[in-house]
Enzyme design. Sequence first.
Site, mmCIF file in Angstrom:
data_model
loop_
_atom_site.group_PDB
_atom_site.id
_atom_site.type_symbol
_atom_site.label_atom_id
_atom_site.label_comp_id
_atom_site.label_asym_id
_atom_site.label_seq_id
_atom_site.Cartn_x
_atom_site.Cartn_y
_atom_site.Cartn_z
ATOM 1 N N HIS A 125 -0.569 -1.272 -4.627
ATOM 2 C CA HIS A 125 -1.826 -0.511 -4.602
ATOM 3 C C HIS A 125 -1.474 0.961 -4.402
ATOM 4 C CE1 HIS A 125 -5.774 0.264 -2.102
ATOM 5 N NE2 HIS A 125 -5.770 0.924 -3.247
ATOM 6 N N MET A 173 -12.534 -1.472 -2.848
ATOM 7 C CA MET A 173 -12.190 -1.058 -1.483
ATOM 8 C C MET A 173 -13.416 -1.269 -0.599
ATOM 9 S SD MET A 173 -9.050 -0.154 -1.242
ATOM 10 C CE MET A 173 -9.184 0.309 0.484
ATOM 11 N N MET A 201 0.861 5.279 -0.097
ATOM 12 C CA MET A 201 -0.018 6.429 0.173
ATOM 13 C C MET A 201 0.779 7.720 0.114
ATOM 14 S SD MET A 201 -2.011 5.035 3.469
ATOM 15 C CE MET A 201 -2.769 3.417 3.506
ATOM 16 N N ASP A 214 0.825 -1.213 0.000
ATOM 17 C CA ASP A 214 0.000 0.000 0.000
ATOM 18 C C ASP A 214 0.855 1.256 0.000
ATOM 19 O OD1 ASP A 214 -2.752 -0.937 0.162
ATOM 20 O OD2 ASP A 214 -2.182 -1.763 2.109
HETATM 21 C C1 DX5 Z 1 -6.240 0.673 3.365
HETATM 22 C C2 DX5 Z 1 -5.263 -0.289 2.702
HETATM 23 C C3 DX5 Z 1 -5.417 -1.693 3.138
HETATM 24 C C4 DX5 Z 1 -5.191 -1.949 4.606
HETATM 25 C C5 DX5 Z 1 -6.058 -3.100 5.013
HETATM 26 O O1 DX5 Z 1 -6.197 1.883 2.740
HETATM 27 O O2 DX5 Z 1 -5.435 -0.257 1.299
HETATM 28 O O3 DX5 Z 1 -4.641 -2.593 2.360
HETATM 29 O O4 DX5 Z 1 -3.867 -2.205 4.923
HETATM 30 O O5 DX5 Z 1 -5.987 -3.260 6.387
HETATM 31 P P1 DX5 Z 1 -7.031 -4.122 7.210
HETATM 32 O O6 DX5 Z 1 -7.040 -5.489 6.629
HETATM 33 O O7 DX5 Z 1 -6.492 -4.071 8.599
HETATM 34 O O8 DX5 Z 1 -8.367 -3.433 7.067
HETATM 35 ZN ZN ZN Z 2 -4.524 -1.794 -0.184
#
Ligand code: DX5
Ligand code: ZN
Length: 224
Positions: free
Chosen positions: A66, A137, A37, A35
């Site tokens: 992602h 999502m 960000m 992930d």
């Molecule tokens: C949220 C991320 C997810 C996150 C999921 O923005 O894209 O990949 O890490 O975490 P859990 O499984 O703890 O909801």
């Molecule tokens: Zn993610």
Amino acid sequence: MEYQLCPSILSADFNRLGEQIKIMEREGVKWLHIDVMDGDFVPSISFGMPVIRSIRKESDMFFDVHLMVSAPERYIQDFVDCGADSITVHAEACEDLERAIELIHDAGVKAGVSIKPATPVNDISHLLEDVDMVLVMTVQPGFGGQKYIEDCTEKIRELRELIEEDDLDVDIQVDGGINEDTLETVIRAGANLLVAGSYVFKGDLASNVRKINEKMRRIAETVQ
Ligand code: DX5
Ligand code: ZN
């Protein structure tokens, strides 16, 4: 259909990241969800290319990146260069989504498109022939450990129907709030790539992976 658990390293212990990746590999994990960000598309900032480049040296897993980043087109080549096997961009973050997907494929990796909980499937259904994966999502992107948003289940179902109607080879990935209870819901609705952060990393990693994989296979057998 191929079912995979895709652990999200956002929930890893970064002080032991390499070691935790090794544990997951030993337990047969094939996909690693990464992930990224930028503090703009989502409020938080995670990590970027240097971390990916460094874990790439030690791992053969499929790196599923992602991008929760505004105008991700700017970075596609960089992420391919540092080791991504698949790049997922957000429909809401791209000015020209078709072009972004094309750039990802031209760079030689798989392409995914992601939609936030409020974005309808309709916004991306015209692209189903062009992508390898749709990431639904199931929480607001930005943080791990949130609660699954129930309304998203219907979107997974709708997508699976569209994919089957046209006999397309597109994976459905879900991300956010996947746990003991919601795992079954998303598989039954049609998801086959299951991202999980806290569910995997909270407690004993190896036994969590084993338990989740077993549960996933058991449920998947009954829907195929
Ligand atoms: C949220 C991320 C997810 C996150 C999921 O923005 O894209 O990949 O890490 O975490 P859990 O499984 O703890 O909801
Ligand atoms: Zn993610």
